[in-house]
Design a protein around this motif. Sequence first.
Motif, mmCIF file in Angstrom:
data_model
loop_
_atom_site.group_PDB
_atom_site.id
_atom_site.type_symbol
_atom_site.label_atom_id
_atom_site.label_comp_id
_atom_site.label_asym_id
_atom_site.label_seq_id
_atom_site.Cartn_x
_atom_site.Cartn_y
_atom_site.Cartn_z
ATOM 1 N N PRO A 186 0.828 -1.210 0.000
ATOM 2 C CA PRO A 186 0.000 0.000 0.000
ATOM 3 C C PRO A 186 0.865 1.264 0.000
ATOM 4 N N ALA A 187 0.278 2.354 -0.447
ATOM 5 C CA ALA A 187 0.983 3.635 -0.496
ATOM 6 C C ALA A 187 1.247 4.157 0.916
ATOM 7 N N HIS A 188 2.211 5.065 1.023
ATOM 8 C CA HIS A 188 2.544 5.727 2.285
ATOM 9 C C HIS A 188 2.593 7.226 2.022
ATOM 10 N N PRO A 189 2.174 8.069 2.959
ATOM 11 C CA PRO A 189 2.173 9.517 2.723
ATOM 12 C C PRO A 189 3.522 10.101 2.339
ATOM 13 N N ALA A 190 4.590 9.426 2.734
ATOM 14 C CA ALA A 190 5.930 9.955 2.452
ATOM 15 C C ALA A 190 6.548 9.394 1.182
ATOM 16 N N ASP A 191 5.808 8.608 0.414
ATOM 17 C CA ASP A 191 6.397 7.973 -0.772
ATOM 18 C C ASP A 191 7.045 8.993 -1.714
ATOM 19 N N ALA A 192 6.313 10.045 -2.057
ATOM 20 C CA ALA A 192 6.833 11.022 -3.022
ATOM 21 C C ALA A 192 8.050 11.742 -2.478
ATOM 22 N N LYS A 193 7.993 12.110 -1.192
ATOM 23 C CA LYS A 193 9.126 12.815 -0.577
ATOM 24 C C LYS A 193 10.354 11.911 -0.504
ATOM 25 N N ALA A 213 9.192 1.203 8.080
ATOM 26 C CA ALA A 213 8.336 0.218 8.745
ATOM 27 C C ALA A 213 7.187 -0.200 7.838
ATOM 28 N N ALA A 214 6.615 0.761 7.105
ATOM 29 C CA ALA A 214 5.528 0.438 6.177
ATOM 30 C C ALA A 214 6.012 -0.438 5.039
ATOM 31 N N ARG A 215 7.198 -0.161 4.539
ATOM 32 C CA ARG A 215 7.726 -0.932 3.413
ATOM 33 C C ARG A 215 8.019 -2.378 3.806
ATOM 34 N N ALA A 216 8.296 -2.625 5.090
ATOM 35 C CA ALA A 216 8.508 -3.999 5.552
ATOM 36 C C ALA A 216 7.235 -4.831 5.396
ATOM 37 N N LYS A 217 6.088 -4.153 5.289
ATOM 38 C CA LYS A 217 4.802 -4.836 5.140
ATOM 39 C C LYS A 217 4.219 -4.657 3.740
ATOM 40 N N ALA A 218 5.008 -4.169 2.815
ATOM 41 C CA ALA A 218 4.508 -3.896 1.467
ATOM 42 C C ALA A 218 4.037 -5.186 0.794
ATOM 43 N N SER A 219 2.906 -5.111 0.119
ATOM 44 C CA SER A 219 2.414 -6.274 -0.616
ATOM 45 C C SER A 219 3.044 -6.366 -1.997
ATOM 46 N N SER A 220 3.467 -5.208 -2.547
ATOM 47 C CA SER A 220 4.107 -5.221 -3.854
ATOM 48 C C SER A 220 4.893 -3.933 -4.056
ATOM 49 N N GLY A 221 5.832 -3.996 -4.973
ATOM 50 C CA GLY A 221 6.623 -2.821 -5.322
ATOM 51 C C GLY A 221 7.104 -2.930 -6.757
ATOM 52 N N ARG A 222 7.368 -1.793 -7.340
ATOM 53 C CA ARG A 222 7.857 -1.753 -8.720
ATOM 54 C C ARG A 222 8.957 -0.706 -8.792
#
Length: 279
Positions: A170-177, A259-268
């Motif tokens: 899932p997305a995280h509010p800080a992804d773009a930053k 911490a959020a990325r440790a639970k990521a379901s997918s990434g590209r």
Amino acid sequence: MSGFSPDWLALREPADHAARNPQVLAAVGAAFASRQSLTVIDLGCGAGSNLRGTYSVLPARQYWTLVDFDPALLNVARERLTAWADEAEALGEELVLRKGDKSLTVDFRKADLNTDLEWVLGWQPDLVTAAALFDLTSVRWLERFVASLVSQRLPLYTALTYDGRESWEPAHPADAKMLAAFNHHQHSDKGFGPAAGPEATETLAQAFRKSGSAVTVGESPWVLDAGSAALTRELTAGIAAAVAETGHVDVETIASWLAARAKASSGRIGHLDLWARPV
């Protein structure tokens, strides 16, 4: 340029091989389909992954020269290629391999691609190749590199150059930053001057096109899922460390994102492959 961990290179190799653009790779193979043998120089060879990802589309007899600045990685490449091959025999400094219906003779050379570039390309191979290298080099170096290739009418196949794109679920509010800060870090000096970073493939493509070369570019993203947990963990830790060095994102935000990325379901993670040849 050195300092890449053999463990990291082994971890990313399956994702690298899965990501290669099949159309670009097939075009490389088609260009040499009538040949019985081929000489190849692999720049920044690391642990030999690029040879293992490319050999299958090339002629039956292949003569590879693997070039890296790090002698420890050259030793790792020799060991991993020996283990990978169906048959392997050391003949002096060369390694003679059999893999399926291919025969590969591999030489290993230590060289500094800043000072030794023209010397290395002067060996006049049939093909120059590299993987995950050119985003680390500078625009000036890339232009010099293309000029040298063009002057000798040498084709280039390069895979997995980072292109600055990244998405997670899932997305995280800080992804773009986080991405903006990471891409800023990608322009820092990696040993060749200020790095071209995500603009490297476009820099190469423009320089080749200006010279009259034919250029093919294709996407080769890493697609990460639950089965890529170890790679995702190491990748995101590296991204977080790079972002921290920039000072553009506060420590708490970096920690929350990690911490959020440790639970990521997918990434590209975006990469580009390029095939350039004289016409």
